[in-house]
Scaffold this motif. Structure first.
Motif, mmCIF file in Angstrom:
data_model
loop_
_atom_site.group_PDB
_atom_site.id
_atom_site.type_symbol
_atom_site.label_atom_id
_atom_site.label_comp_id
_atom_site.label_asym_id
_atom_site.label_seq_id
_atom_site.Cartn_x
_atom_site.Cartn_y
_atom_site.Cartn_z
ATOM 1 N N ILE A 66 -38.549 -0.675 -23.964
ATOM 2 C CA ILE A 66 -39.322 -0.136 -25.059
ATOM 3 C C ILE A 66 -38.889 -1.197 -26.251
ATOM 4 C CG2 ILE A 66 -39.283 1.678 -26.772
ATOM 5 C CD1 ILE A 66 -38.806 3.503 -24.362
ATOM 6 N N LEU A 67 -37.599 -1.565 -26.262
ATOM 7 C CA LEU A 67 -37.177 -2.511 -27.503
ATOM 8 C C LEU A 67 -37.116 -3.916 -26.896
ATOM 9 C CD1 LEU A 67 -34.502 -0.232 -28.924
ATOM 10 C CD2 LEU A 67 -36.673 -0.444 -29.861
ATOM 11 N N MET A 199 -31.919 -1.476 -34.964
ATOM 12 C CA MET A 199 -33.008 -1.912 -33.892
ATOM 13 C C MET A 199 -34.190 -2.394 -34.318
ATOM 14 S SD MET A 199 -32.645 2.311 -32.635
ATOM 15 C CE MET A 199 -33.973 2.257 -31.515
ATOM 16 N N ARG A 200 -34.386 -2.586 -35.795
ATOM 17 C CA ARG A 200 -35.549 -3.436 -36.133
ATOM 18 C C ARG A 200 -35.235 -4.798 -35.982
ATOM 19 N NH1 ARG A 200 -35.378 -3.543 -42.589
ATOM 20 N NH2 ARG A 200 -33.497 -4.685 -41.712
ATOM 21 N N GLN A 210 -42.797 -2.424 -36.195
ATOM 22 C CA GLN A 210 -43.535 -2.149 -37.329
ATOM 23 C C GLN A 210 -43.127 -0.584 -37.600
ATOM 24 O OE1 GLN A 210 -47.580 -1.952 -36.577
ATOM 25 N NE2 GLN A 210 -47.931 -3.929 -35.683
ATOM 26 N N ILE A 211 -42.773 0.313 -36.660
ATOM 27 C CA ILE A 211 -42.560 1.365 -36.923
ATOM 28 C C ILE A 211 -41.221 1.845 -37.856
ATOM 29 C CG2 ILE A 211 -41.854 3.871 -36.052
ATOM 30 C CD1 ILE A 211 -43.941 3.304 -33.858
ATOM 31 N N LEU A 212 -40.016 0.990 -37.232
ATOM 32 C CA LEU A 212 -38.873 1.058 -37.934
ATOM 33 C C LEU A 212 -38.826 0.372 -39.463
ATOM 34 C CD1 LEU A 212 -36.984 0.024 -34.728
ATOM 35 C CD2 LEU A 212 -36.589 2.276 -35.947
ATOM 36 N N GLU A 340 -38.684 -6.128 -48.223
ATOM 37 C CA GLU A 340 -39.272 -7.672 -48.040
ATOM 38 C C GLU A 340 -39.641 -7.614 -46.463
ATOM 39 O OE1 GLU A 340 -36.132 -10.147 -49.143
ATOM 40 O OE2 GLU A 340 -36.857 -10.218 -51.141
ATOM 41 N N ILE A 341 -38.945 -6.988 -45.393
ATOM 42 C CA ILE A 341 -39.276 -7.126 -44.359
ATOM 43 C C ILE A 341 -40.508 -6.283 -44.001
ATOM 44 C CG2 ILE A 341 -38.636 -6.345 -41.921
ATOM 45 C CD1 ILE A 341 -35.842 -7.183 -42.613
#
Length: 371
Positions: A66-67, A199-200, A210-212, A340-341
């Motif tokens: 997943i990651l 995790m991001r 994107q979600i994180l 910013e991210i």
């Protein structure tokens, strides 16, 4: 598909009913309020977004990866237990670990939605009610997003962890209006924000990134809201009242630390009891998880210090947890980075979509010229 069909452990069909104490407060003072709070409220309105449009749900996700991070991040990696596992068992470990993490994010977001709604009811100041109302919408969107990710992309879910459940219950049971701020905005949101950030930053997969990132952009404002409200209020409290809140923080931090062990994931992998115990020893001894746990307090410790809960007793508790050095973190710098991210991800996506449109137009013009 019902979420109950995805749970590894039966979650119970009945709702979880928590008795909430406290008083609903109305105010007839409709003045402008505090400039800082109203600026945060305006930002909360400006930054609303739609998860069905902002997130690219067409991106594929491999449930067993997943990651897209190395196996060295798994607590049992390199242990005799890991070496005895075949490829399918290792895939299951990856799936269950990620599913458990995102499931706790989901349940925490529902808890945040309920706590922020309680803040709207119980906080005495209208400007705080205004902002908490925008946060309630934010948390609803986050819960929607994580639920969709688990249902459509992961296909497996875990019930709420007992330690998270205990902290939520303590937060909602308390009649004092500031406790949902302290329990949710500072402790649960602070730890979640740090977990999202780790995790991001390490994931190589675009959809979870994107979600994180987008959720973090909102959560940074929420922690700022809690800091702002509690810092003003705690200046007025007696030494005994501050001590009571420090007791709550210490107990809550231990609950959050113990939640990260995730014993239930190992108990649902078909392991023997002895192997589950072996896995838990590896969890406690994992250098990666020790660092991960330390980083998870990077948002909580400086926030607790900033709002005025910083007695020698509380500092000693953080020293015992091995996270006291996190007091030097700059929350402003971290929140600016979160903004910013998320913005850069948007810019990259828009640039890619613009390039695709230009290519389609050029192709259409070329076909017309050839004809």
């Amino acid at each position: 598909m019902s979420t109950h069909e995805l749970y590894t452990i039966p979650a119970g069909l009945a709702t979880w009913n928590v008795e909430m104490a406290g008083t609903t407060k109305f105010t007839w003072e409709y003045d402008d309020g505090r400039d800082r709070m109203l600026a945060l409220y305006q930002k909360g309105k400006d930054k609303q977004w739609d998860s069905t449009k902002r997130i690219d749900w067409d991106l594929e996700v491999d449930p067993y990866d997943i990651l897209g991070i190395p196996d060295q991040t798994i607590a049992i990696y390199g242990t005799p237990l890991w070496e005895r596992m075949d490829d399918q068992q290792r895939k299951d470990v990856r799936l269950h670990n990620a599913s458990w993490q995102f499931s706790q994010f989901l349940h925490g977001e529902q808890g945040a939605m309920i706590c922020s709604a309680k803040i709207v009811e119980s906080v005495p100041d209208l400007d705080s009610k205004f902002y908490a109302a925008t946060q309630t919408m934010d948390e609803a969107r986050h819960a929607e997003t994580y639920a969709r990710f688990l249902q459509e992309k992961v296909g497996l879910a875990y019930p709420i962890n007992p330690y998270l459940k205990s902290l939520l219950e303590s937060t909602l049971n308390d009649s004092r209006w500031d406790m949902p701020y302290l329990g949710m905005q500072v402790l649960i949101e602070g730890l979640a924000l740090a977990a999202f950030g780790v995790m991001r930053d390490i994931t190589t997969k675009p959809l979870p990134k994107q979600i994180l990132a987008y959720v973090m952009q909102d959560e940074a404002r929420h922690v700022a809201f809690g800091r702002m409200a509690l810092r003003d209020y705690y200046r007025q409290l007696s030494e005994q009242e501050l001590r009571e809140r420090e007791d709550f923080v210490i107990e809550g931090c231990y609950l959050m630390r113990d939640r990260l062990r995730g014993r239930e994931t190992w108990e649902n992998l078909g392991l023997t009891r002895a192997e589950v115990d072996e896995a838990m020893v590896a969890v406690d001894q994992s250098e990666y998880l020790r660092l991960f746990r330390s980083l998870l307090f990077s948002r909580i410790v400086p926030c607790v210090k900033d709002i005025g809960l910083w007695s020698p007793r509380l500092q000693q508790a953080y020293a015992d947890m091995g996270v006291l050095e996190m007091a030097g973190q700059s929350l402003e710098a971290l929140m600016k980075q979160d903004e910013e991210i998320a913005d850069k991800l948007d810019e990259a996506r828009f640039a890619e979509e613009e390039a695709e449109r230009h290519a389609e137009v050029s192709e259409t013009i070329s076909l017309g010229t050839d004809a």
